[in-house]
Design an enzyme around this catalytic site. Structure first.
Site, PDB file in Angstrom:
ATOM      1  N   HIS A  16     -12.280  -1.809  -2.306  1.00 59.68           N
ATOM      2  CA  HIS A  16     -11.080  -2.277  -1.603  1.00 59.68           C
ATOM      3  C   HIS A  16     -11.035  -1.740  -0.159  1.00 59.68           C
ATOM      4  O   HIS A  16     -10.880  -2.497   0.799  1.00 59.68           O
ATOM      5  CB  HIS A  16      -9.854  -1.818  -2.392  1.00 59.68           C
ATOM      6  N   ARG A  38       7.988  -4.638   4.864  1.00 63.45           N
ATOM      7  CA  ARG A  38       7.052  -3.927   4.005  1.00 63.45           C
ATOM      8  C   ARG A  38       5.633  -4.457   4.184  1.00 63.45           C
ATOM      9  O   ARG A  38       4.663  -3.736   3.927  1.00 63.45           O
ATOM     10  CB  ARG A  38       7.484  -4.018   2.523  1.00 63.45           C
ATOM     11  N   ASN A  40       0.142  -4.070   5.069  1.00 66.45           N
ATOM     12  CA  ASN A  40      -0.983  -4.965   4.787  1.00 66.45           C
ATOM     13  C   ASN A  40      -1.866  -5.225   5.993  1.00 66.45           C
ATOM     14  O   ASN A  40      -2.654  -6.170   5.997  1.00 66.45           O
ATOM     15  CB  ASN A  40      -0.462  -6.290   4.220  1.00 66.45           C
ATOM     16  N   HIS A  42      -5.382  -6.406   5.518  1.00 69.75           N
ATOM     17  CA  HIS A  42      -5.485  -6.906   4.146  1.00 69.75           C
ATOM     18  C   HIS A  42      -5.540  -8.426   4.027  1.00 69.75           C
ATOM     19  O   HIS A  42      -5.961  -8.931   3.001  1.00 69.75           O
ATOM     20  CB  HIS A  42      -4.320  -6.378   3.299  1.00 69.75           C
ATOM     21  N   GLU A  67       9.878  -6.391  -0.397  1.00 67.85           N
ATOM     22  CA  GLU A  67       9.288  -7.286   0.596  1.00 67.85           C
ATOM     23  C   GLU A  67      10.195  -8.469   0.876  1.00 67.85           C
ATOM     24  O   GLU A  67       9.732  -9.598   0.995  1.00 67.85           O
ATOM     25  CB  GLU A  67       7.906  -7.775   0.113  1.00 67.85           C
ATOM     26  N   ARG A  75      10.393  -4.065 -22.917  1.00 73.31           N
ATOM     27  CA  ARG A  75      11.237  -4.344 -21.742  1.00 73.31           C
ATOM     28  C   ARG A  75      11.293  -3.184 -20.768  1.00 73.31           C
ATOM     29  O   ARG A  75      12.208  -3.077 -19.973  1.00 73.31           O
ATOM     30  CB  ARG A  75      12.652  -4.749 -22.129  1.00 73.31           C
ATOM     31  N   LYS A 124       4.669  -1.043  -6.864  1.00 69.41           N
ATOM     32  CA  LYS A 124       3.994  -2.302  -7.215  1.00 69.41           C
ATOM     33  C   LYS A 124       2.958  -2.054  -8.290  1.00 69.41           C
ATOM     34  O   LYS A 124       2.112  -1.155  -8.150  1.00 69.41           O
ATOM     35  CB  LYS A 124       3.289  -2.877  -5.991  1.00 69.41           C
ATOM     36  N   GLU A 146      -7.379   3.483   3.903  1.00 70.44           N
ATOM     37  CA  GLU A 146      -5.916   3.287   3.841  1.00 70.44           C
ATOM     38  C   GLU A 146      -5.196   4.319   4.715  1.00 70.44           C
ATOM     39  O   GLU A 146      -4.151   4.027   5.300  1.00 70.44           O
ATOM     40  CB  GLU A 146      -5.398   3.380   2.397  1.00 70.44           C
ATOM     41  N   HIS A 157      -8.560  -8.686   1.908  1.00 69.94           N
ATOM     42  CA  HIS A 157      -8.473  -9.108   0.500  1.00 69.94           C
ATOM     43  C   HIS A 157      -9.404 -10.278   0.215  1.00 69.94           C
ATOM     44  O   HIS A 157     -10.002 -10.360  -0.867  1.00 69.94           O
ATOM     45  CB  HIS A 157      -7.044  -9.532   0.155  1.00 69.94           C
ATOM     46  N   LYS A 201       4.336   5.564   4.307  1.00 73.92           N
ATOM     47  CA  LYS A 201       4.472   4.468   3.343  1.00 73.92           C
ATOM     48  C   LYS A 201       5.858   4.499   2.688  1.00 73.92           C
ATOM     49  O   LYS A 201       6.488   3.455   2.516  1.00 73.92           O
ATOM     50  CB  LYS A 201       3.362   4.508   2.280  1.00 73.92           C
TER      51      LYS A 201
END
Ligand code: NAD
Ligand code: ZN
Length: 392
Positions: free
Chosen positions: A288, A265, A269, A272, A260, A129, A151, A193, A276, A250
């Protein structure tokens, strides 16, 4: 050392000074800051070759210097590469941790790029947990992006980062020294990035990145050794300032919208939505950052056709990406065996499962200049508009 706070994480940003004992700093901060019976370092095979033994030694040195500390240090090495960022790798690592008797007070240290950070972070989020996590990013991309913001995730065959959690690390140690062994293509990957971050928030930073390209990027390549993997240490000072600025931006964006929920946020992206989709169709041939470099050019073109951005700003963005050897059009992927996959239909299909979407409507971050966005969050863009830009 400069310390920034993002969510529950302390981000330690070191200078590129070669005389600084960054490994000992990391070991002392982890062991004194997060007392535990067990520290687990997880890394991948590539990073292990260069940086594992020295980090292990630094942790042991701190433990041995203090008679009251009797913690054990263990190590788990996973394969390298995006293809290993799966539920299966996560399960394998969890089973190994259970068999090894690691308990809830374990501190997990993710030593590596974004693949290690995302996967190990997700293990830490759910193991018993949740256990405490530290990131030691070793790629430029991980330093400026993936280790910051909490994330963590794994990929599935249907899409990247589809199963995951929010689990901010307690400490993030950003030391440019690790980049000395990073191949030039991976440095460029992280620069994508960095350029993205400047493009959405900071025009001065953007100009600096663009104008230093000739000096710093060409110099990197000129000095790299025959194996193509060595970056001159003195050049790390340039990168360090871009790293610190990117992290500051960031962190601000994440702190304003941690999960988000209000949409701000998703500004990070930019590039992206389309990027993506390109990445998922070209994996593992494109990195990426390479895919989002092209995504940024296409999404900036949407901003041009909507009247937010000038064509000369779009050109400056492309020139900047090119100066760091990044692709700027889908034609640049022509040599990839999977390039025929890059059709409008397939790309739109992939975009349909984007987590940013509002129902079936797709969202794209629209620039209003190189350093600002048209809205405070991603804008809804019609499929036909996206299709037109891709097909052009
Ligand atoms: P990566 O972790 O695969 O690292 C790239 C390659 O460099 C690997 O082969 C690795 O073994 C090697 N490497 C790493 N450090 C090295 C070093 N110092 N010297 C030599 N070799 C080294 O890839 P990445 O670009 O760091 O990360 C990409 C991942 O990050 C993607 O999965 C992406 O989805 C994820 N990501 C996550 C977030 C987030 O918010 N969590 C944000 C952006 C990207
Ligand atoms: Zn990214």
């Amino acid at each position: 050392i400069e310390i920034k706070v993002c969510l529950d994480s302390q981000i330690h940003i070191g200078s590129a000074d070669s005389s600084f004992d960054y490994l000992s700093y990391i070991a002392r901060s982890v062991i004194h800051g997060l007392p535990s019976s067990a520290y687990l370092i997880v890394t991948d095979r590539n990073v292990a070759k260069f940086h594992l033994t020295s980090l292990e030694a630094a942790l042991h040195a701190v433990i041995e210097a203090n008679a009251r500390i009797s913690s054990k240090v263990s190590t788990y090495i996973m394969p390298s590469g995006e293809a290993t960022k799966t539920r299966e790798t996560k399960a394998g690592m969890e089973d190994w941790m259970l068999v090894s008797g690691l308990t809830r007070d374990t501190v997990v240290i993710a030593l590596g790029g974004g693949v290690v950070g995302d996967l190990v972070g997700f293990v830490a989020a759910t193991y018993m947990r949740s256990v405490r996590l530290c990131h030691v990013p070793t790629t430029l991309l991980a330093m400026v992006d993936s280790s910051v913001g909490g994330k963590v995730a794994v990929d599935t065959p249907l899409g990247k980062n589809m199963i995951g959690a929010f689990h901010p690390a307690k400490h993030i140690f950003v030391f440019p020294h690790f980049l000395v062994t990073l191949p030039a293509r991976e440095v460029a990957n992280g620069m994508a990035e960095v350029i993205k971050t400047a493009a959405i928030r900071d025009s001065t930073m953007f100009r600096l990145i663009a104008s230093s390209a000739a000096d710093i990027w060409q110099a990197f390549k000129d000095v790299k050794d025959a194996s193509g993997t060595c970056m001159l240490e003195s050049r790390l000072h340039f990168l360090q300032s871009f790293i610190a600025s990117s992290i500051a931006i960031k962190s601000d964006i994440v702190n304003a919208d941690p999960k988000e929920l209000n949409g701000t946020r998703n500004l990070v992206n930019f590039g992206h939505t389309i990027g993506h989709a390109i990445e998922s169709l070209l994996l593992p041939e494109a990195l990426h950052g390479e895919a989002i470099a092209v995504g940024m050019c296409l999404e900036a073109r949407i901003a041009v056709t909507k009247g937010h951005l000038t064509i000369s700003e779009l050109r400056s963005l492309r020139d900047c990406l090119k100066a760091y050897d990044l692709p700027t059009s889908m034609l640049d992927f022509a040599k990839c065996a999977s390039a025929p996959n890059l059709t409008v239909d397939k790309l739109l299909d992939r975009m349909a499962i984007d987590k940013k979407n509002a129902g079936i409507a797709k969202k794209v971050v629209l620039l209003s200049s190189l350093g600002s966005t048209a809205e405070k969050q991603a804008s809804i863009v019609e499929d036909a508009h996206i299709a037109a830009v891709i097909a052009a």
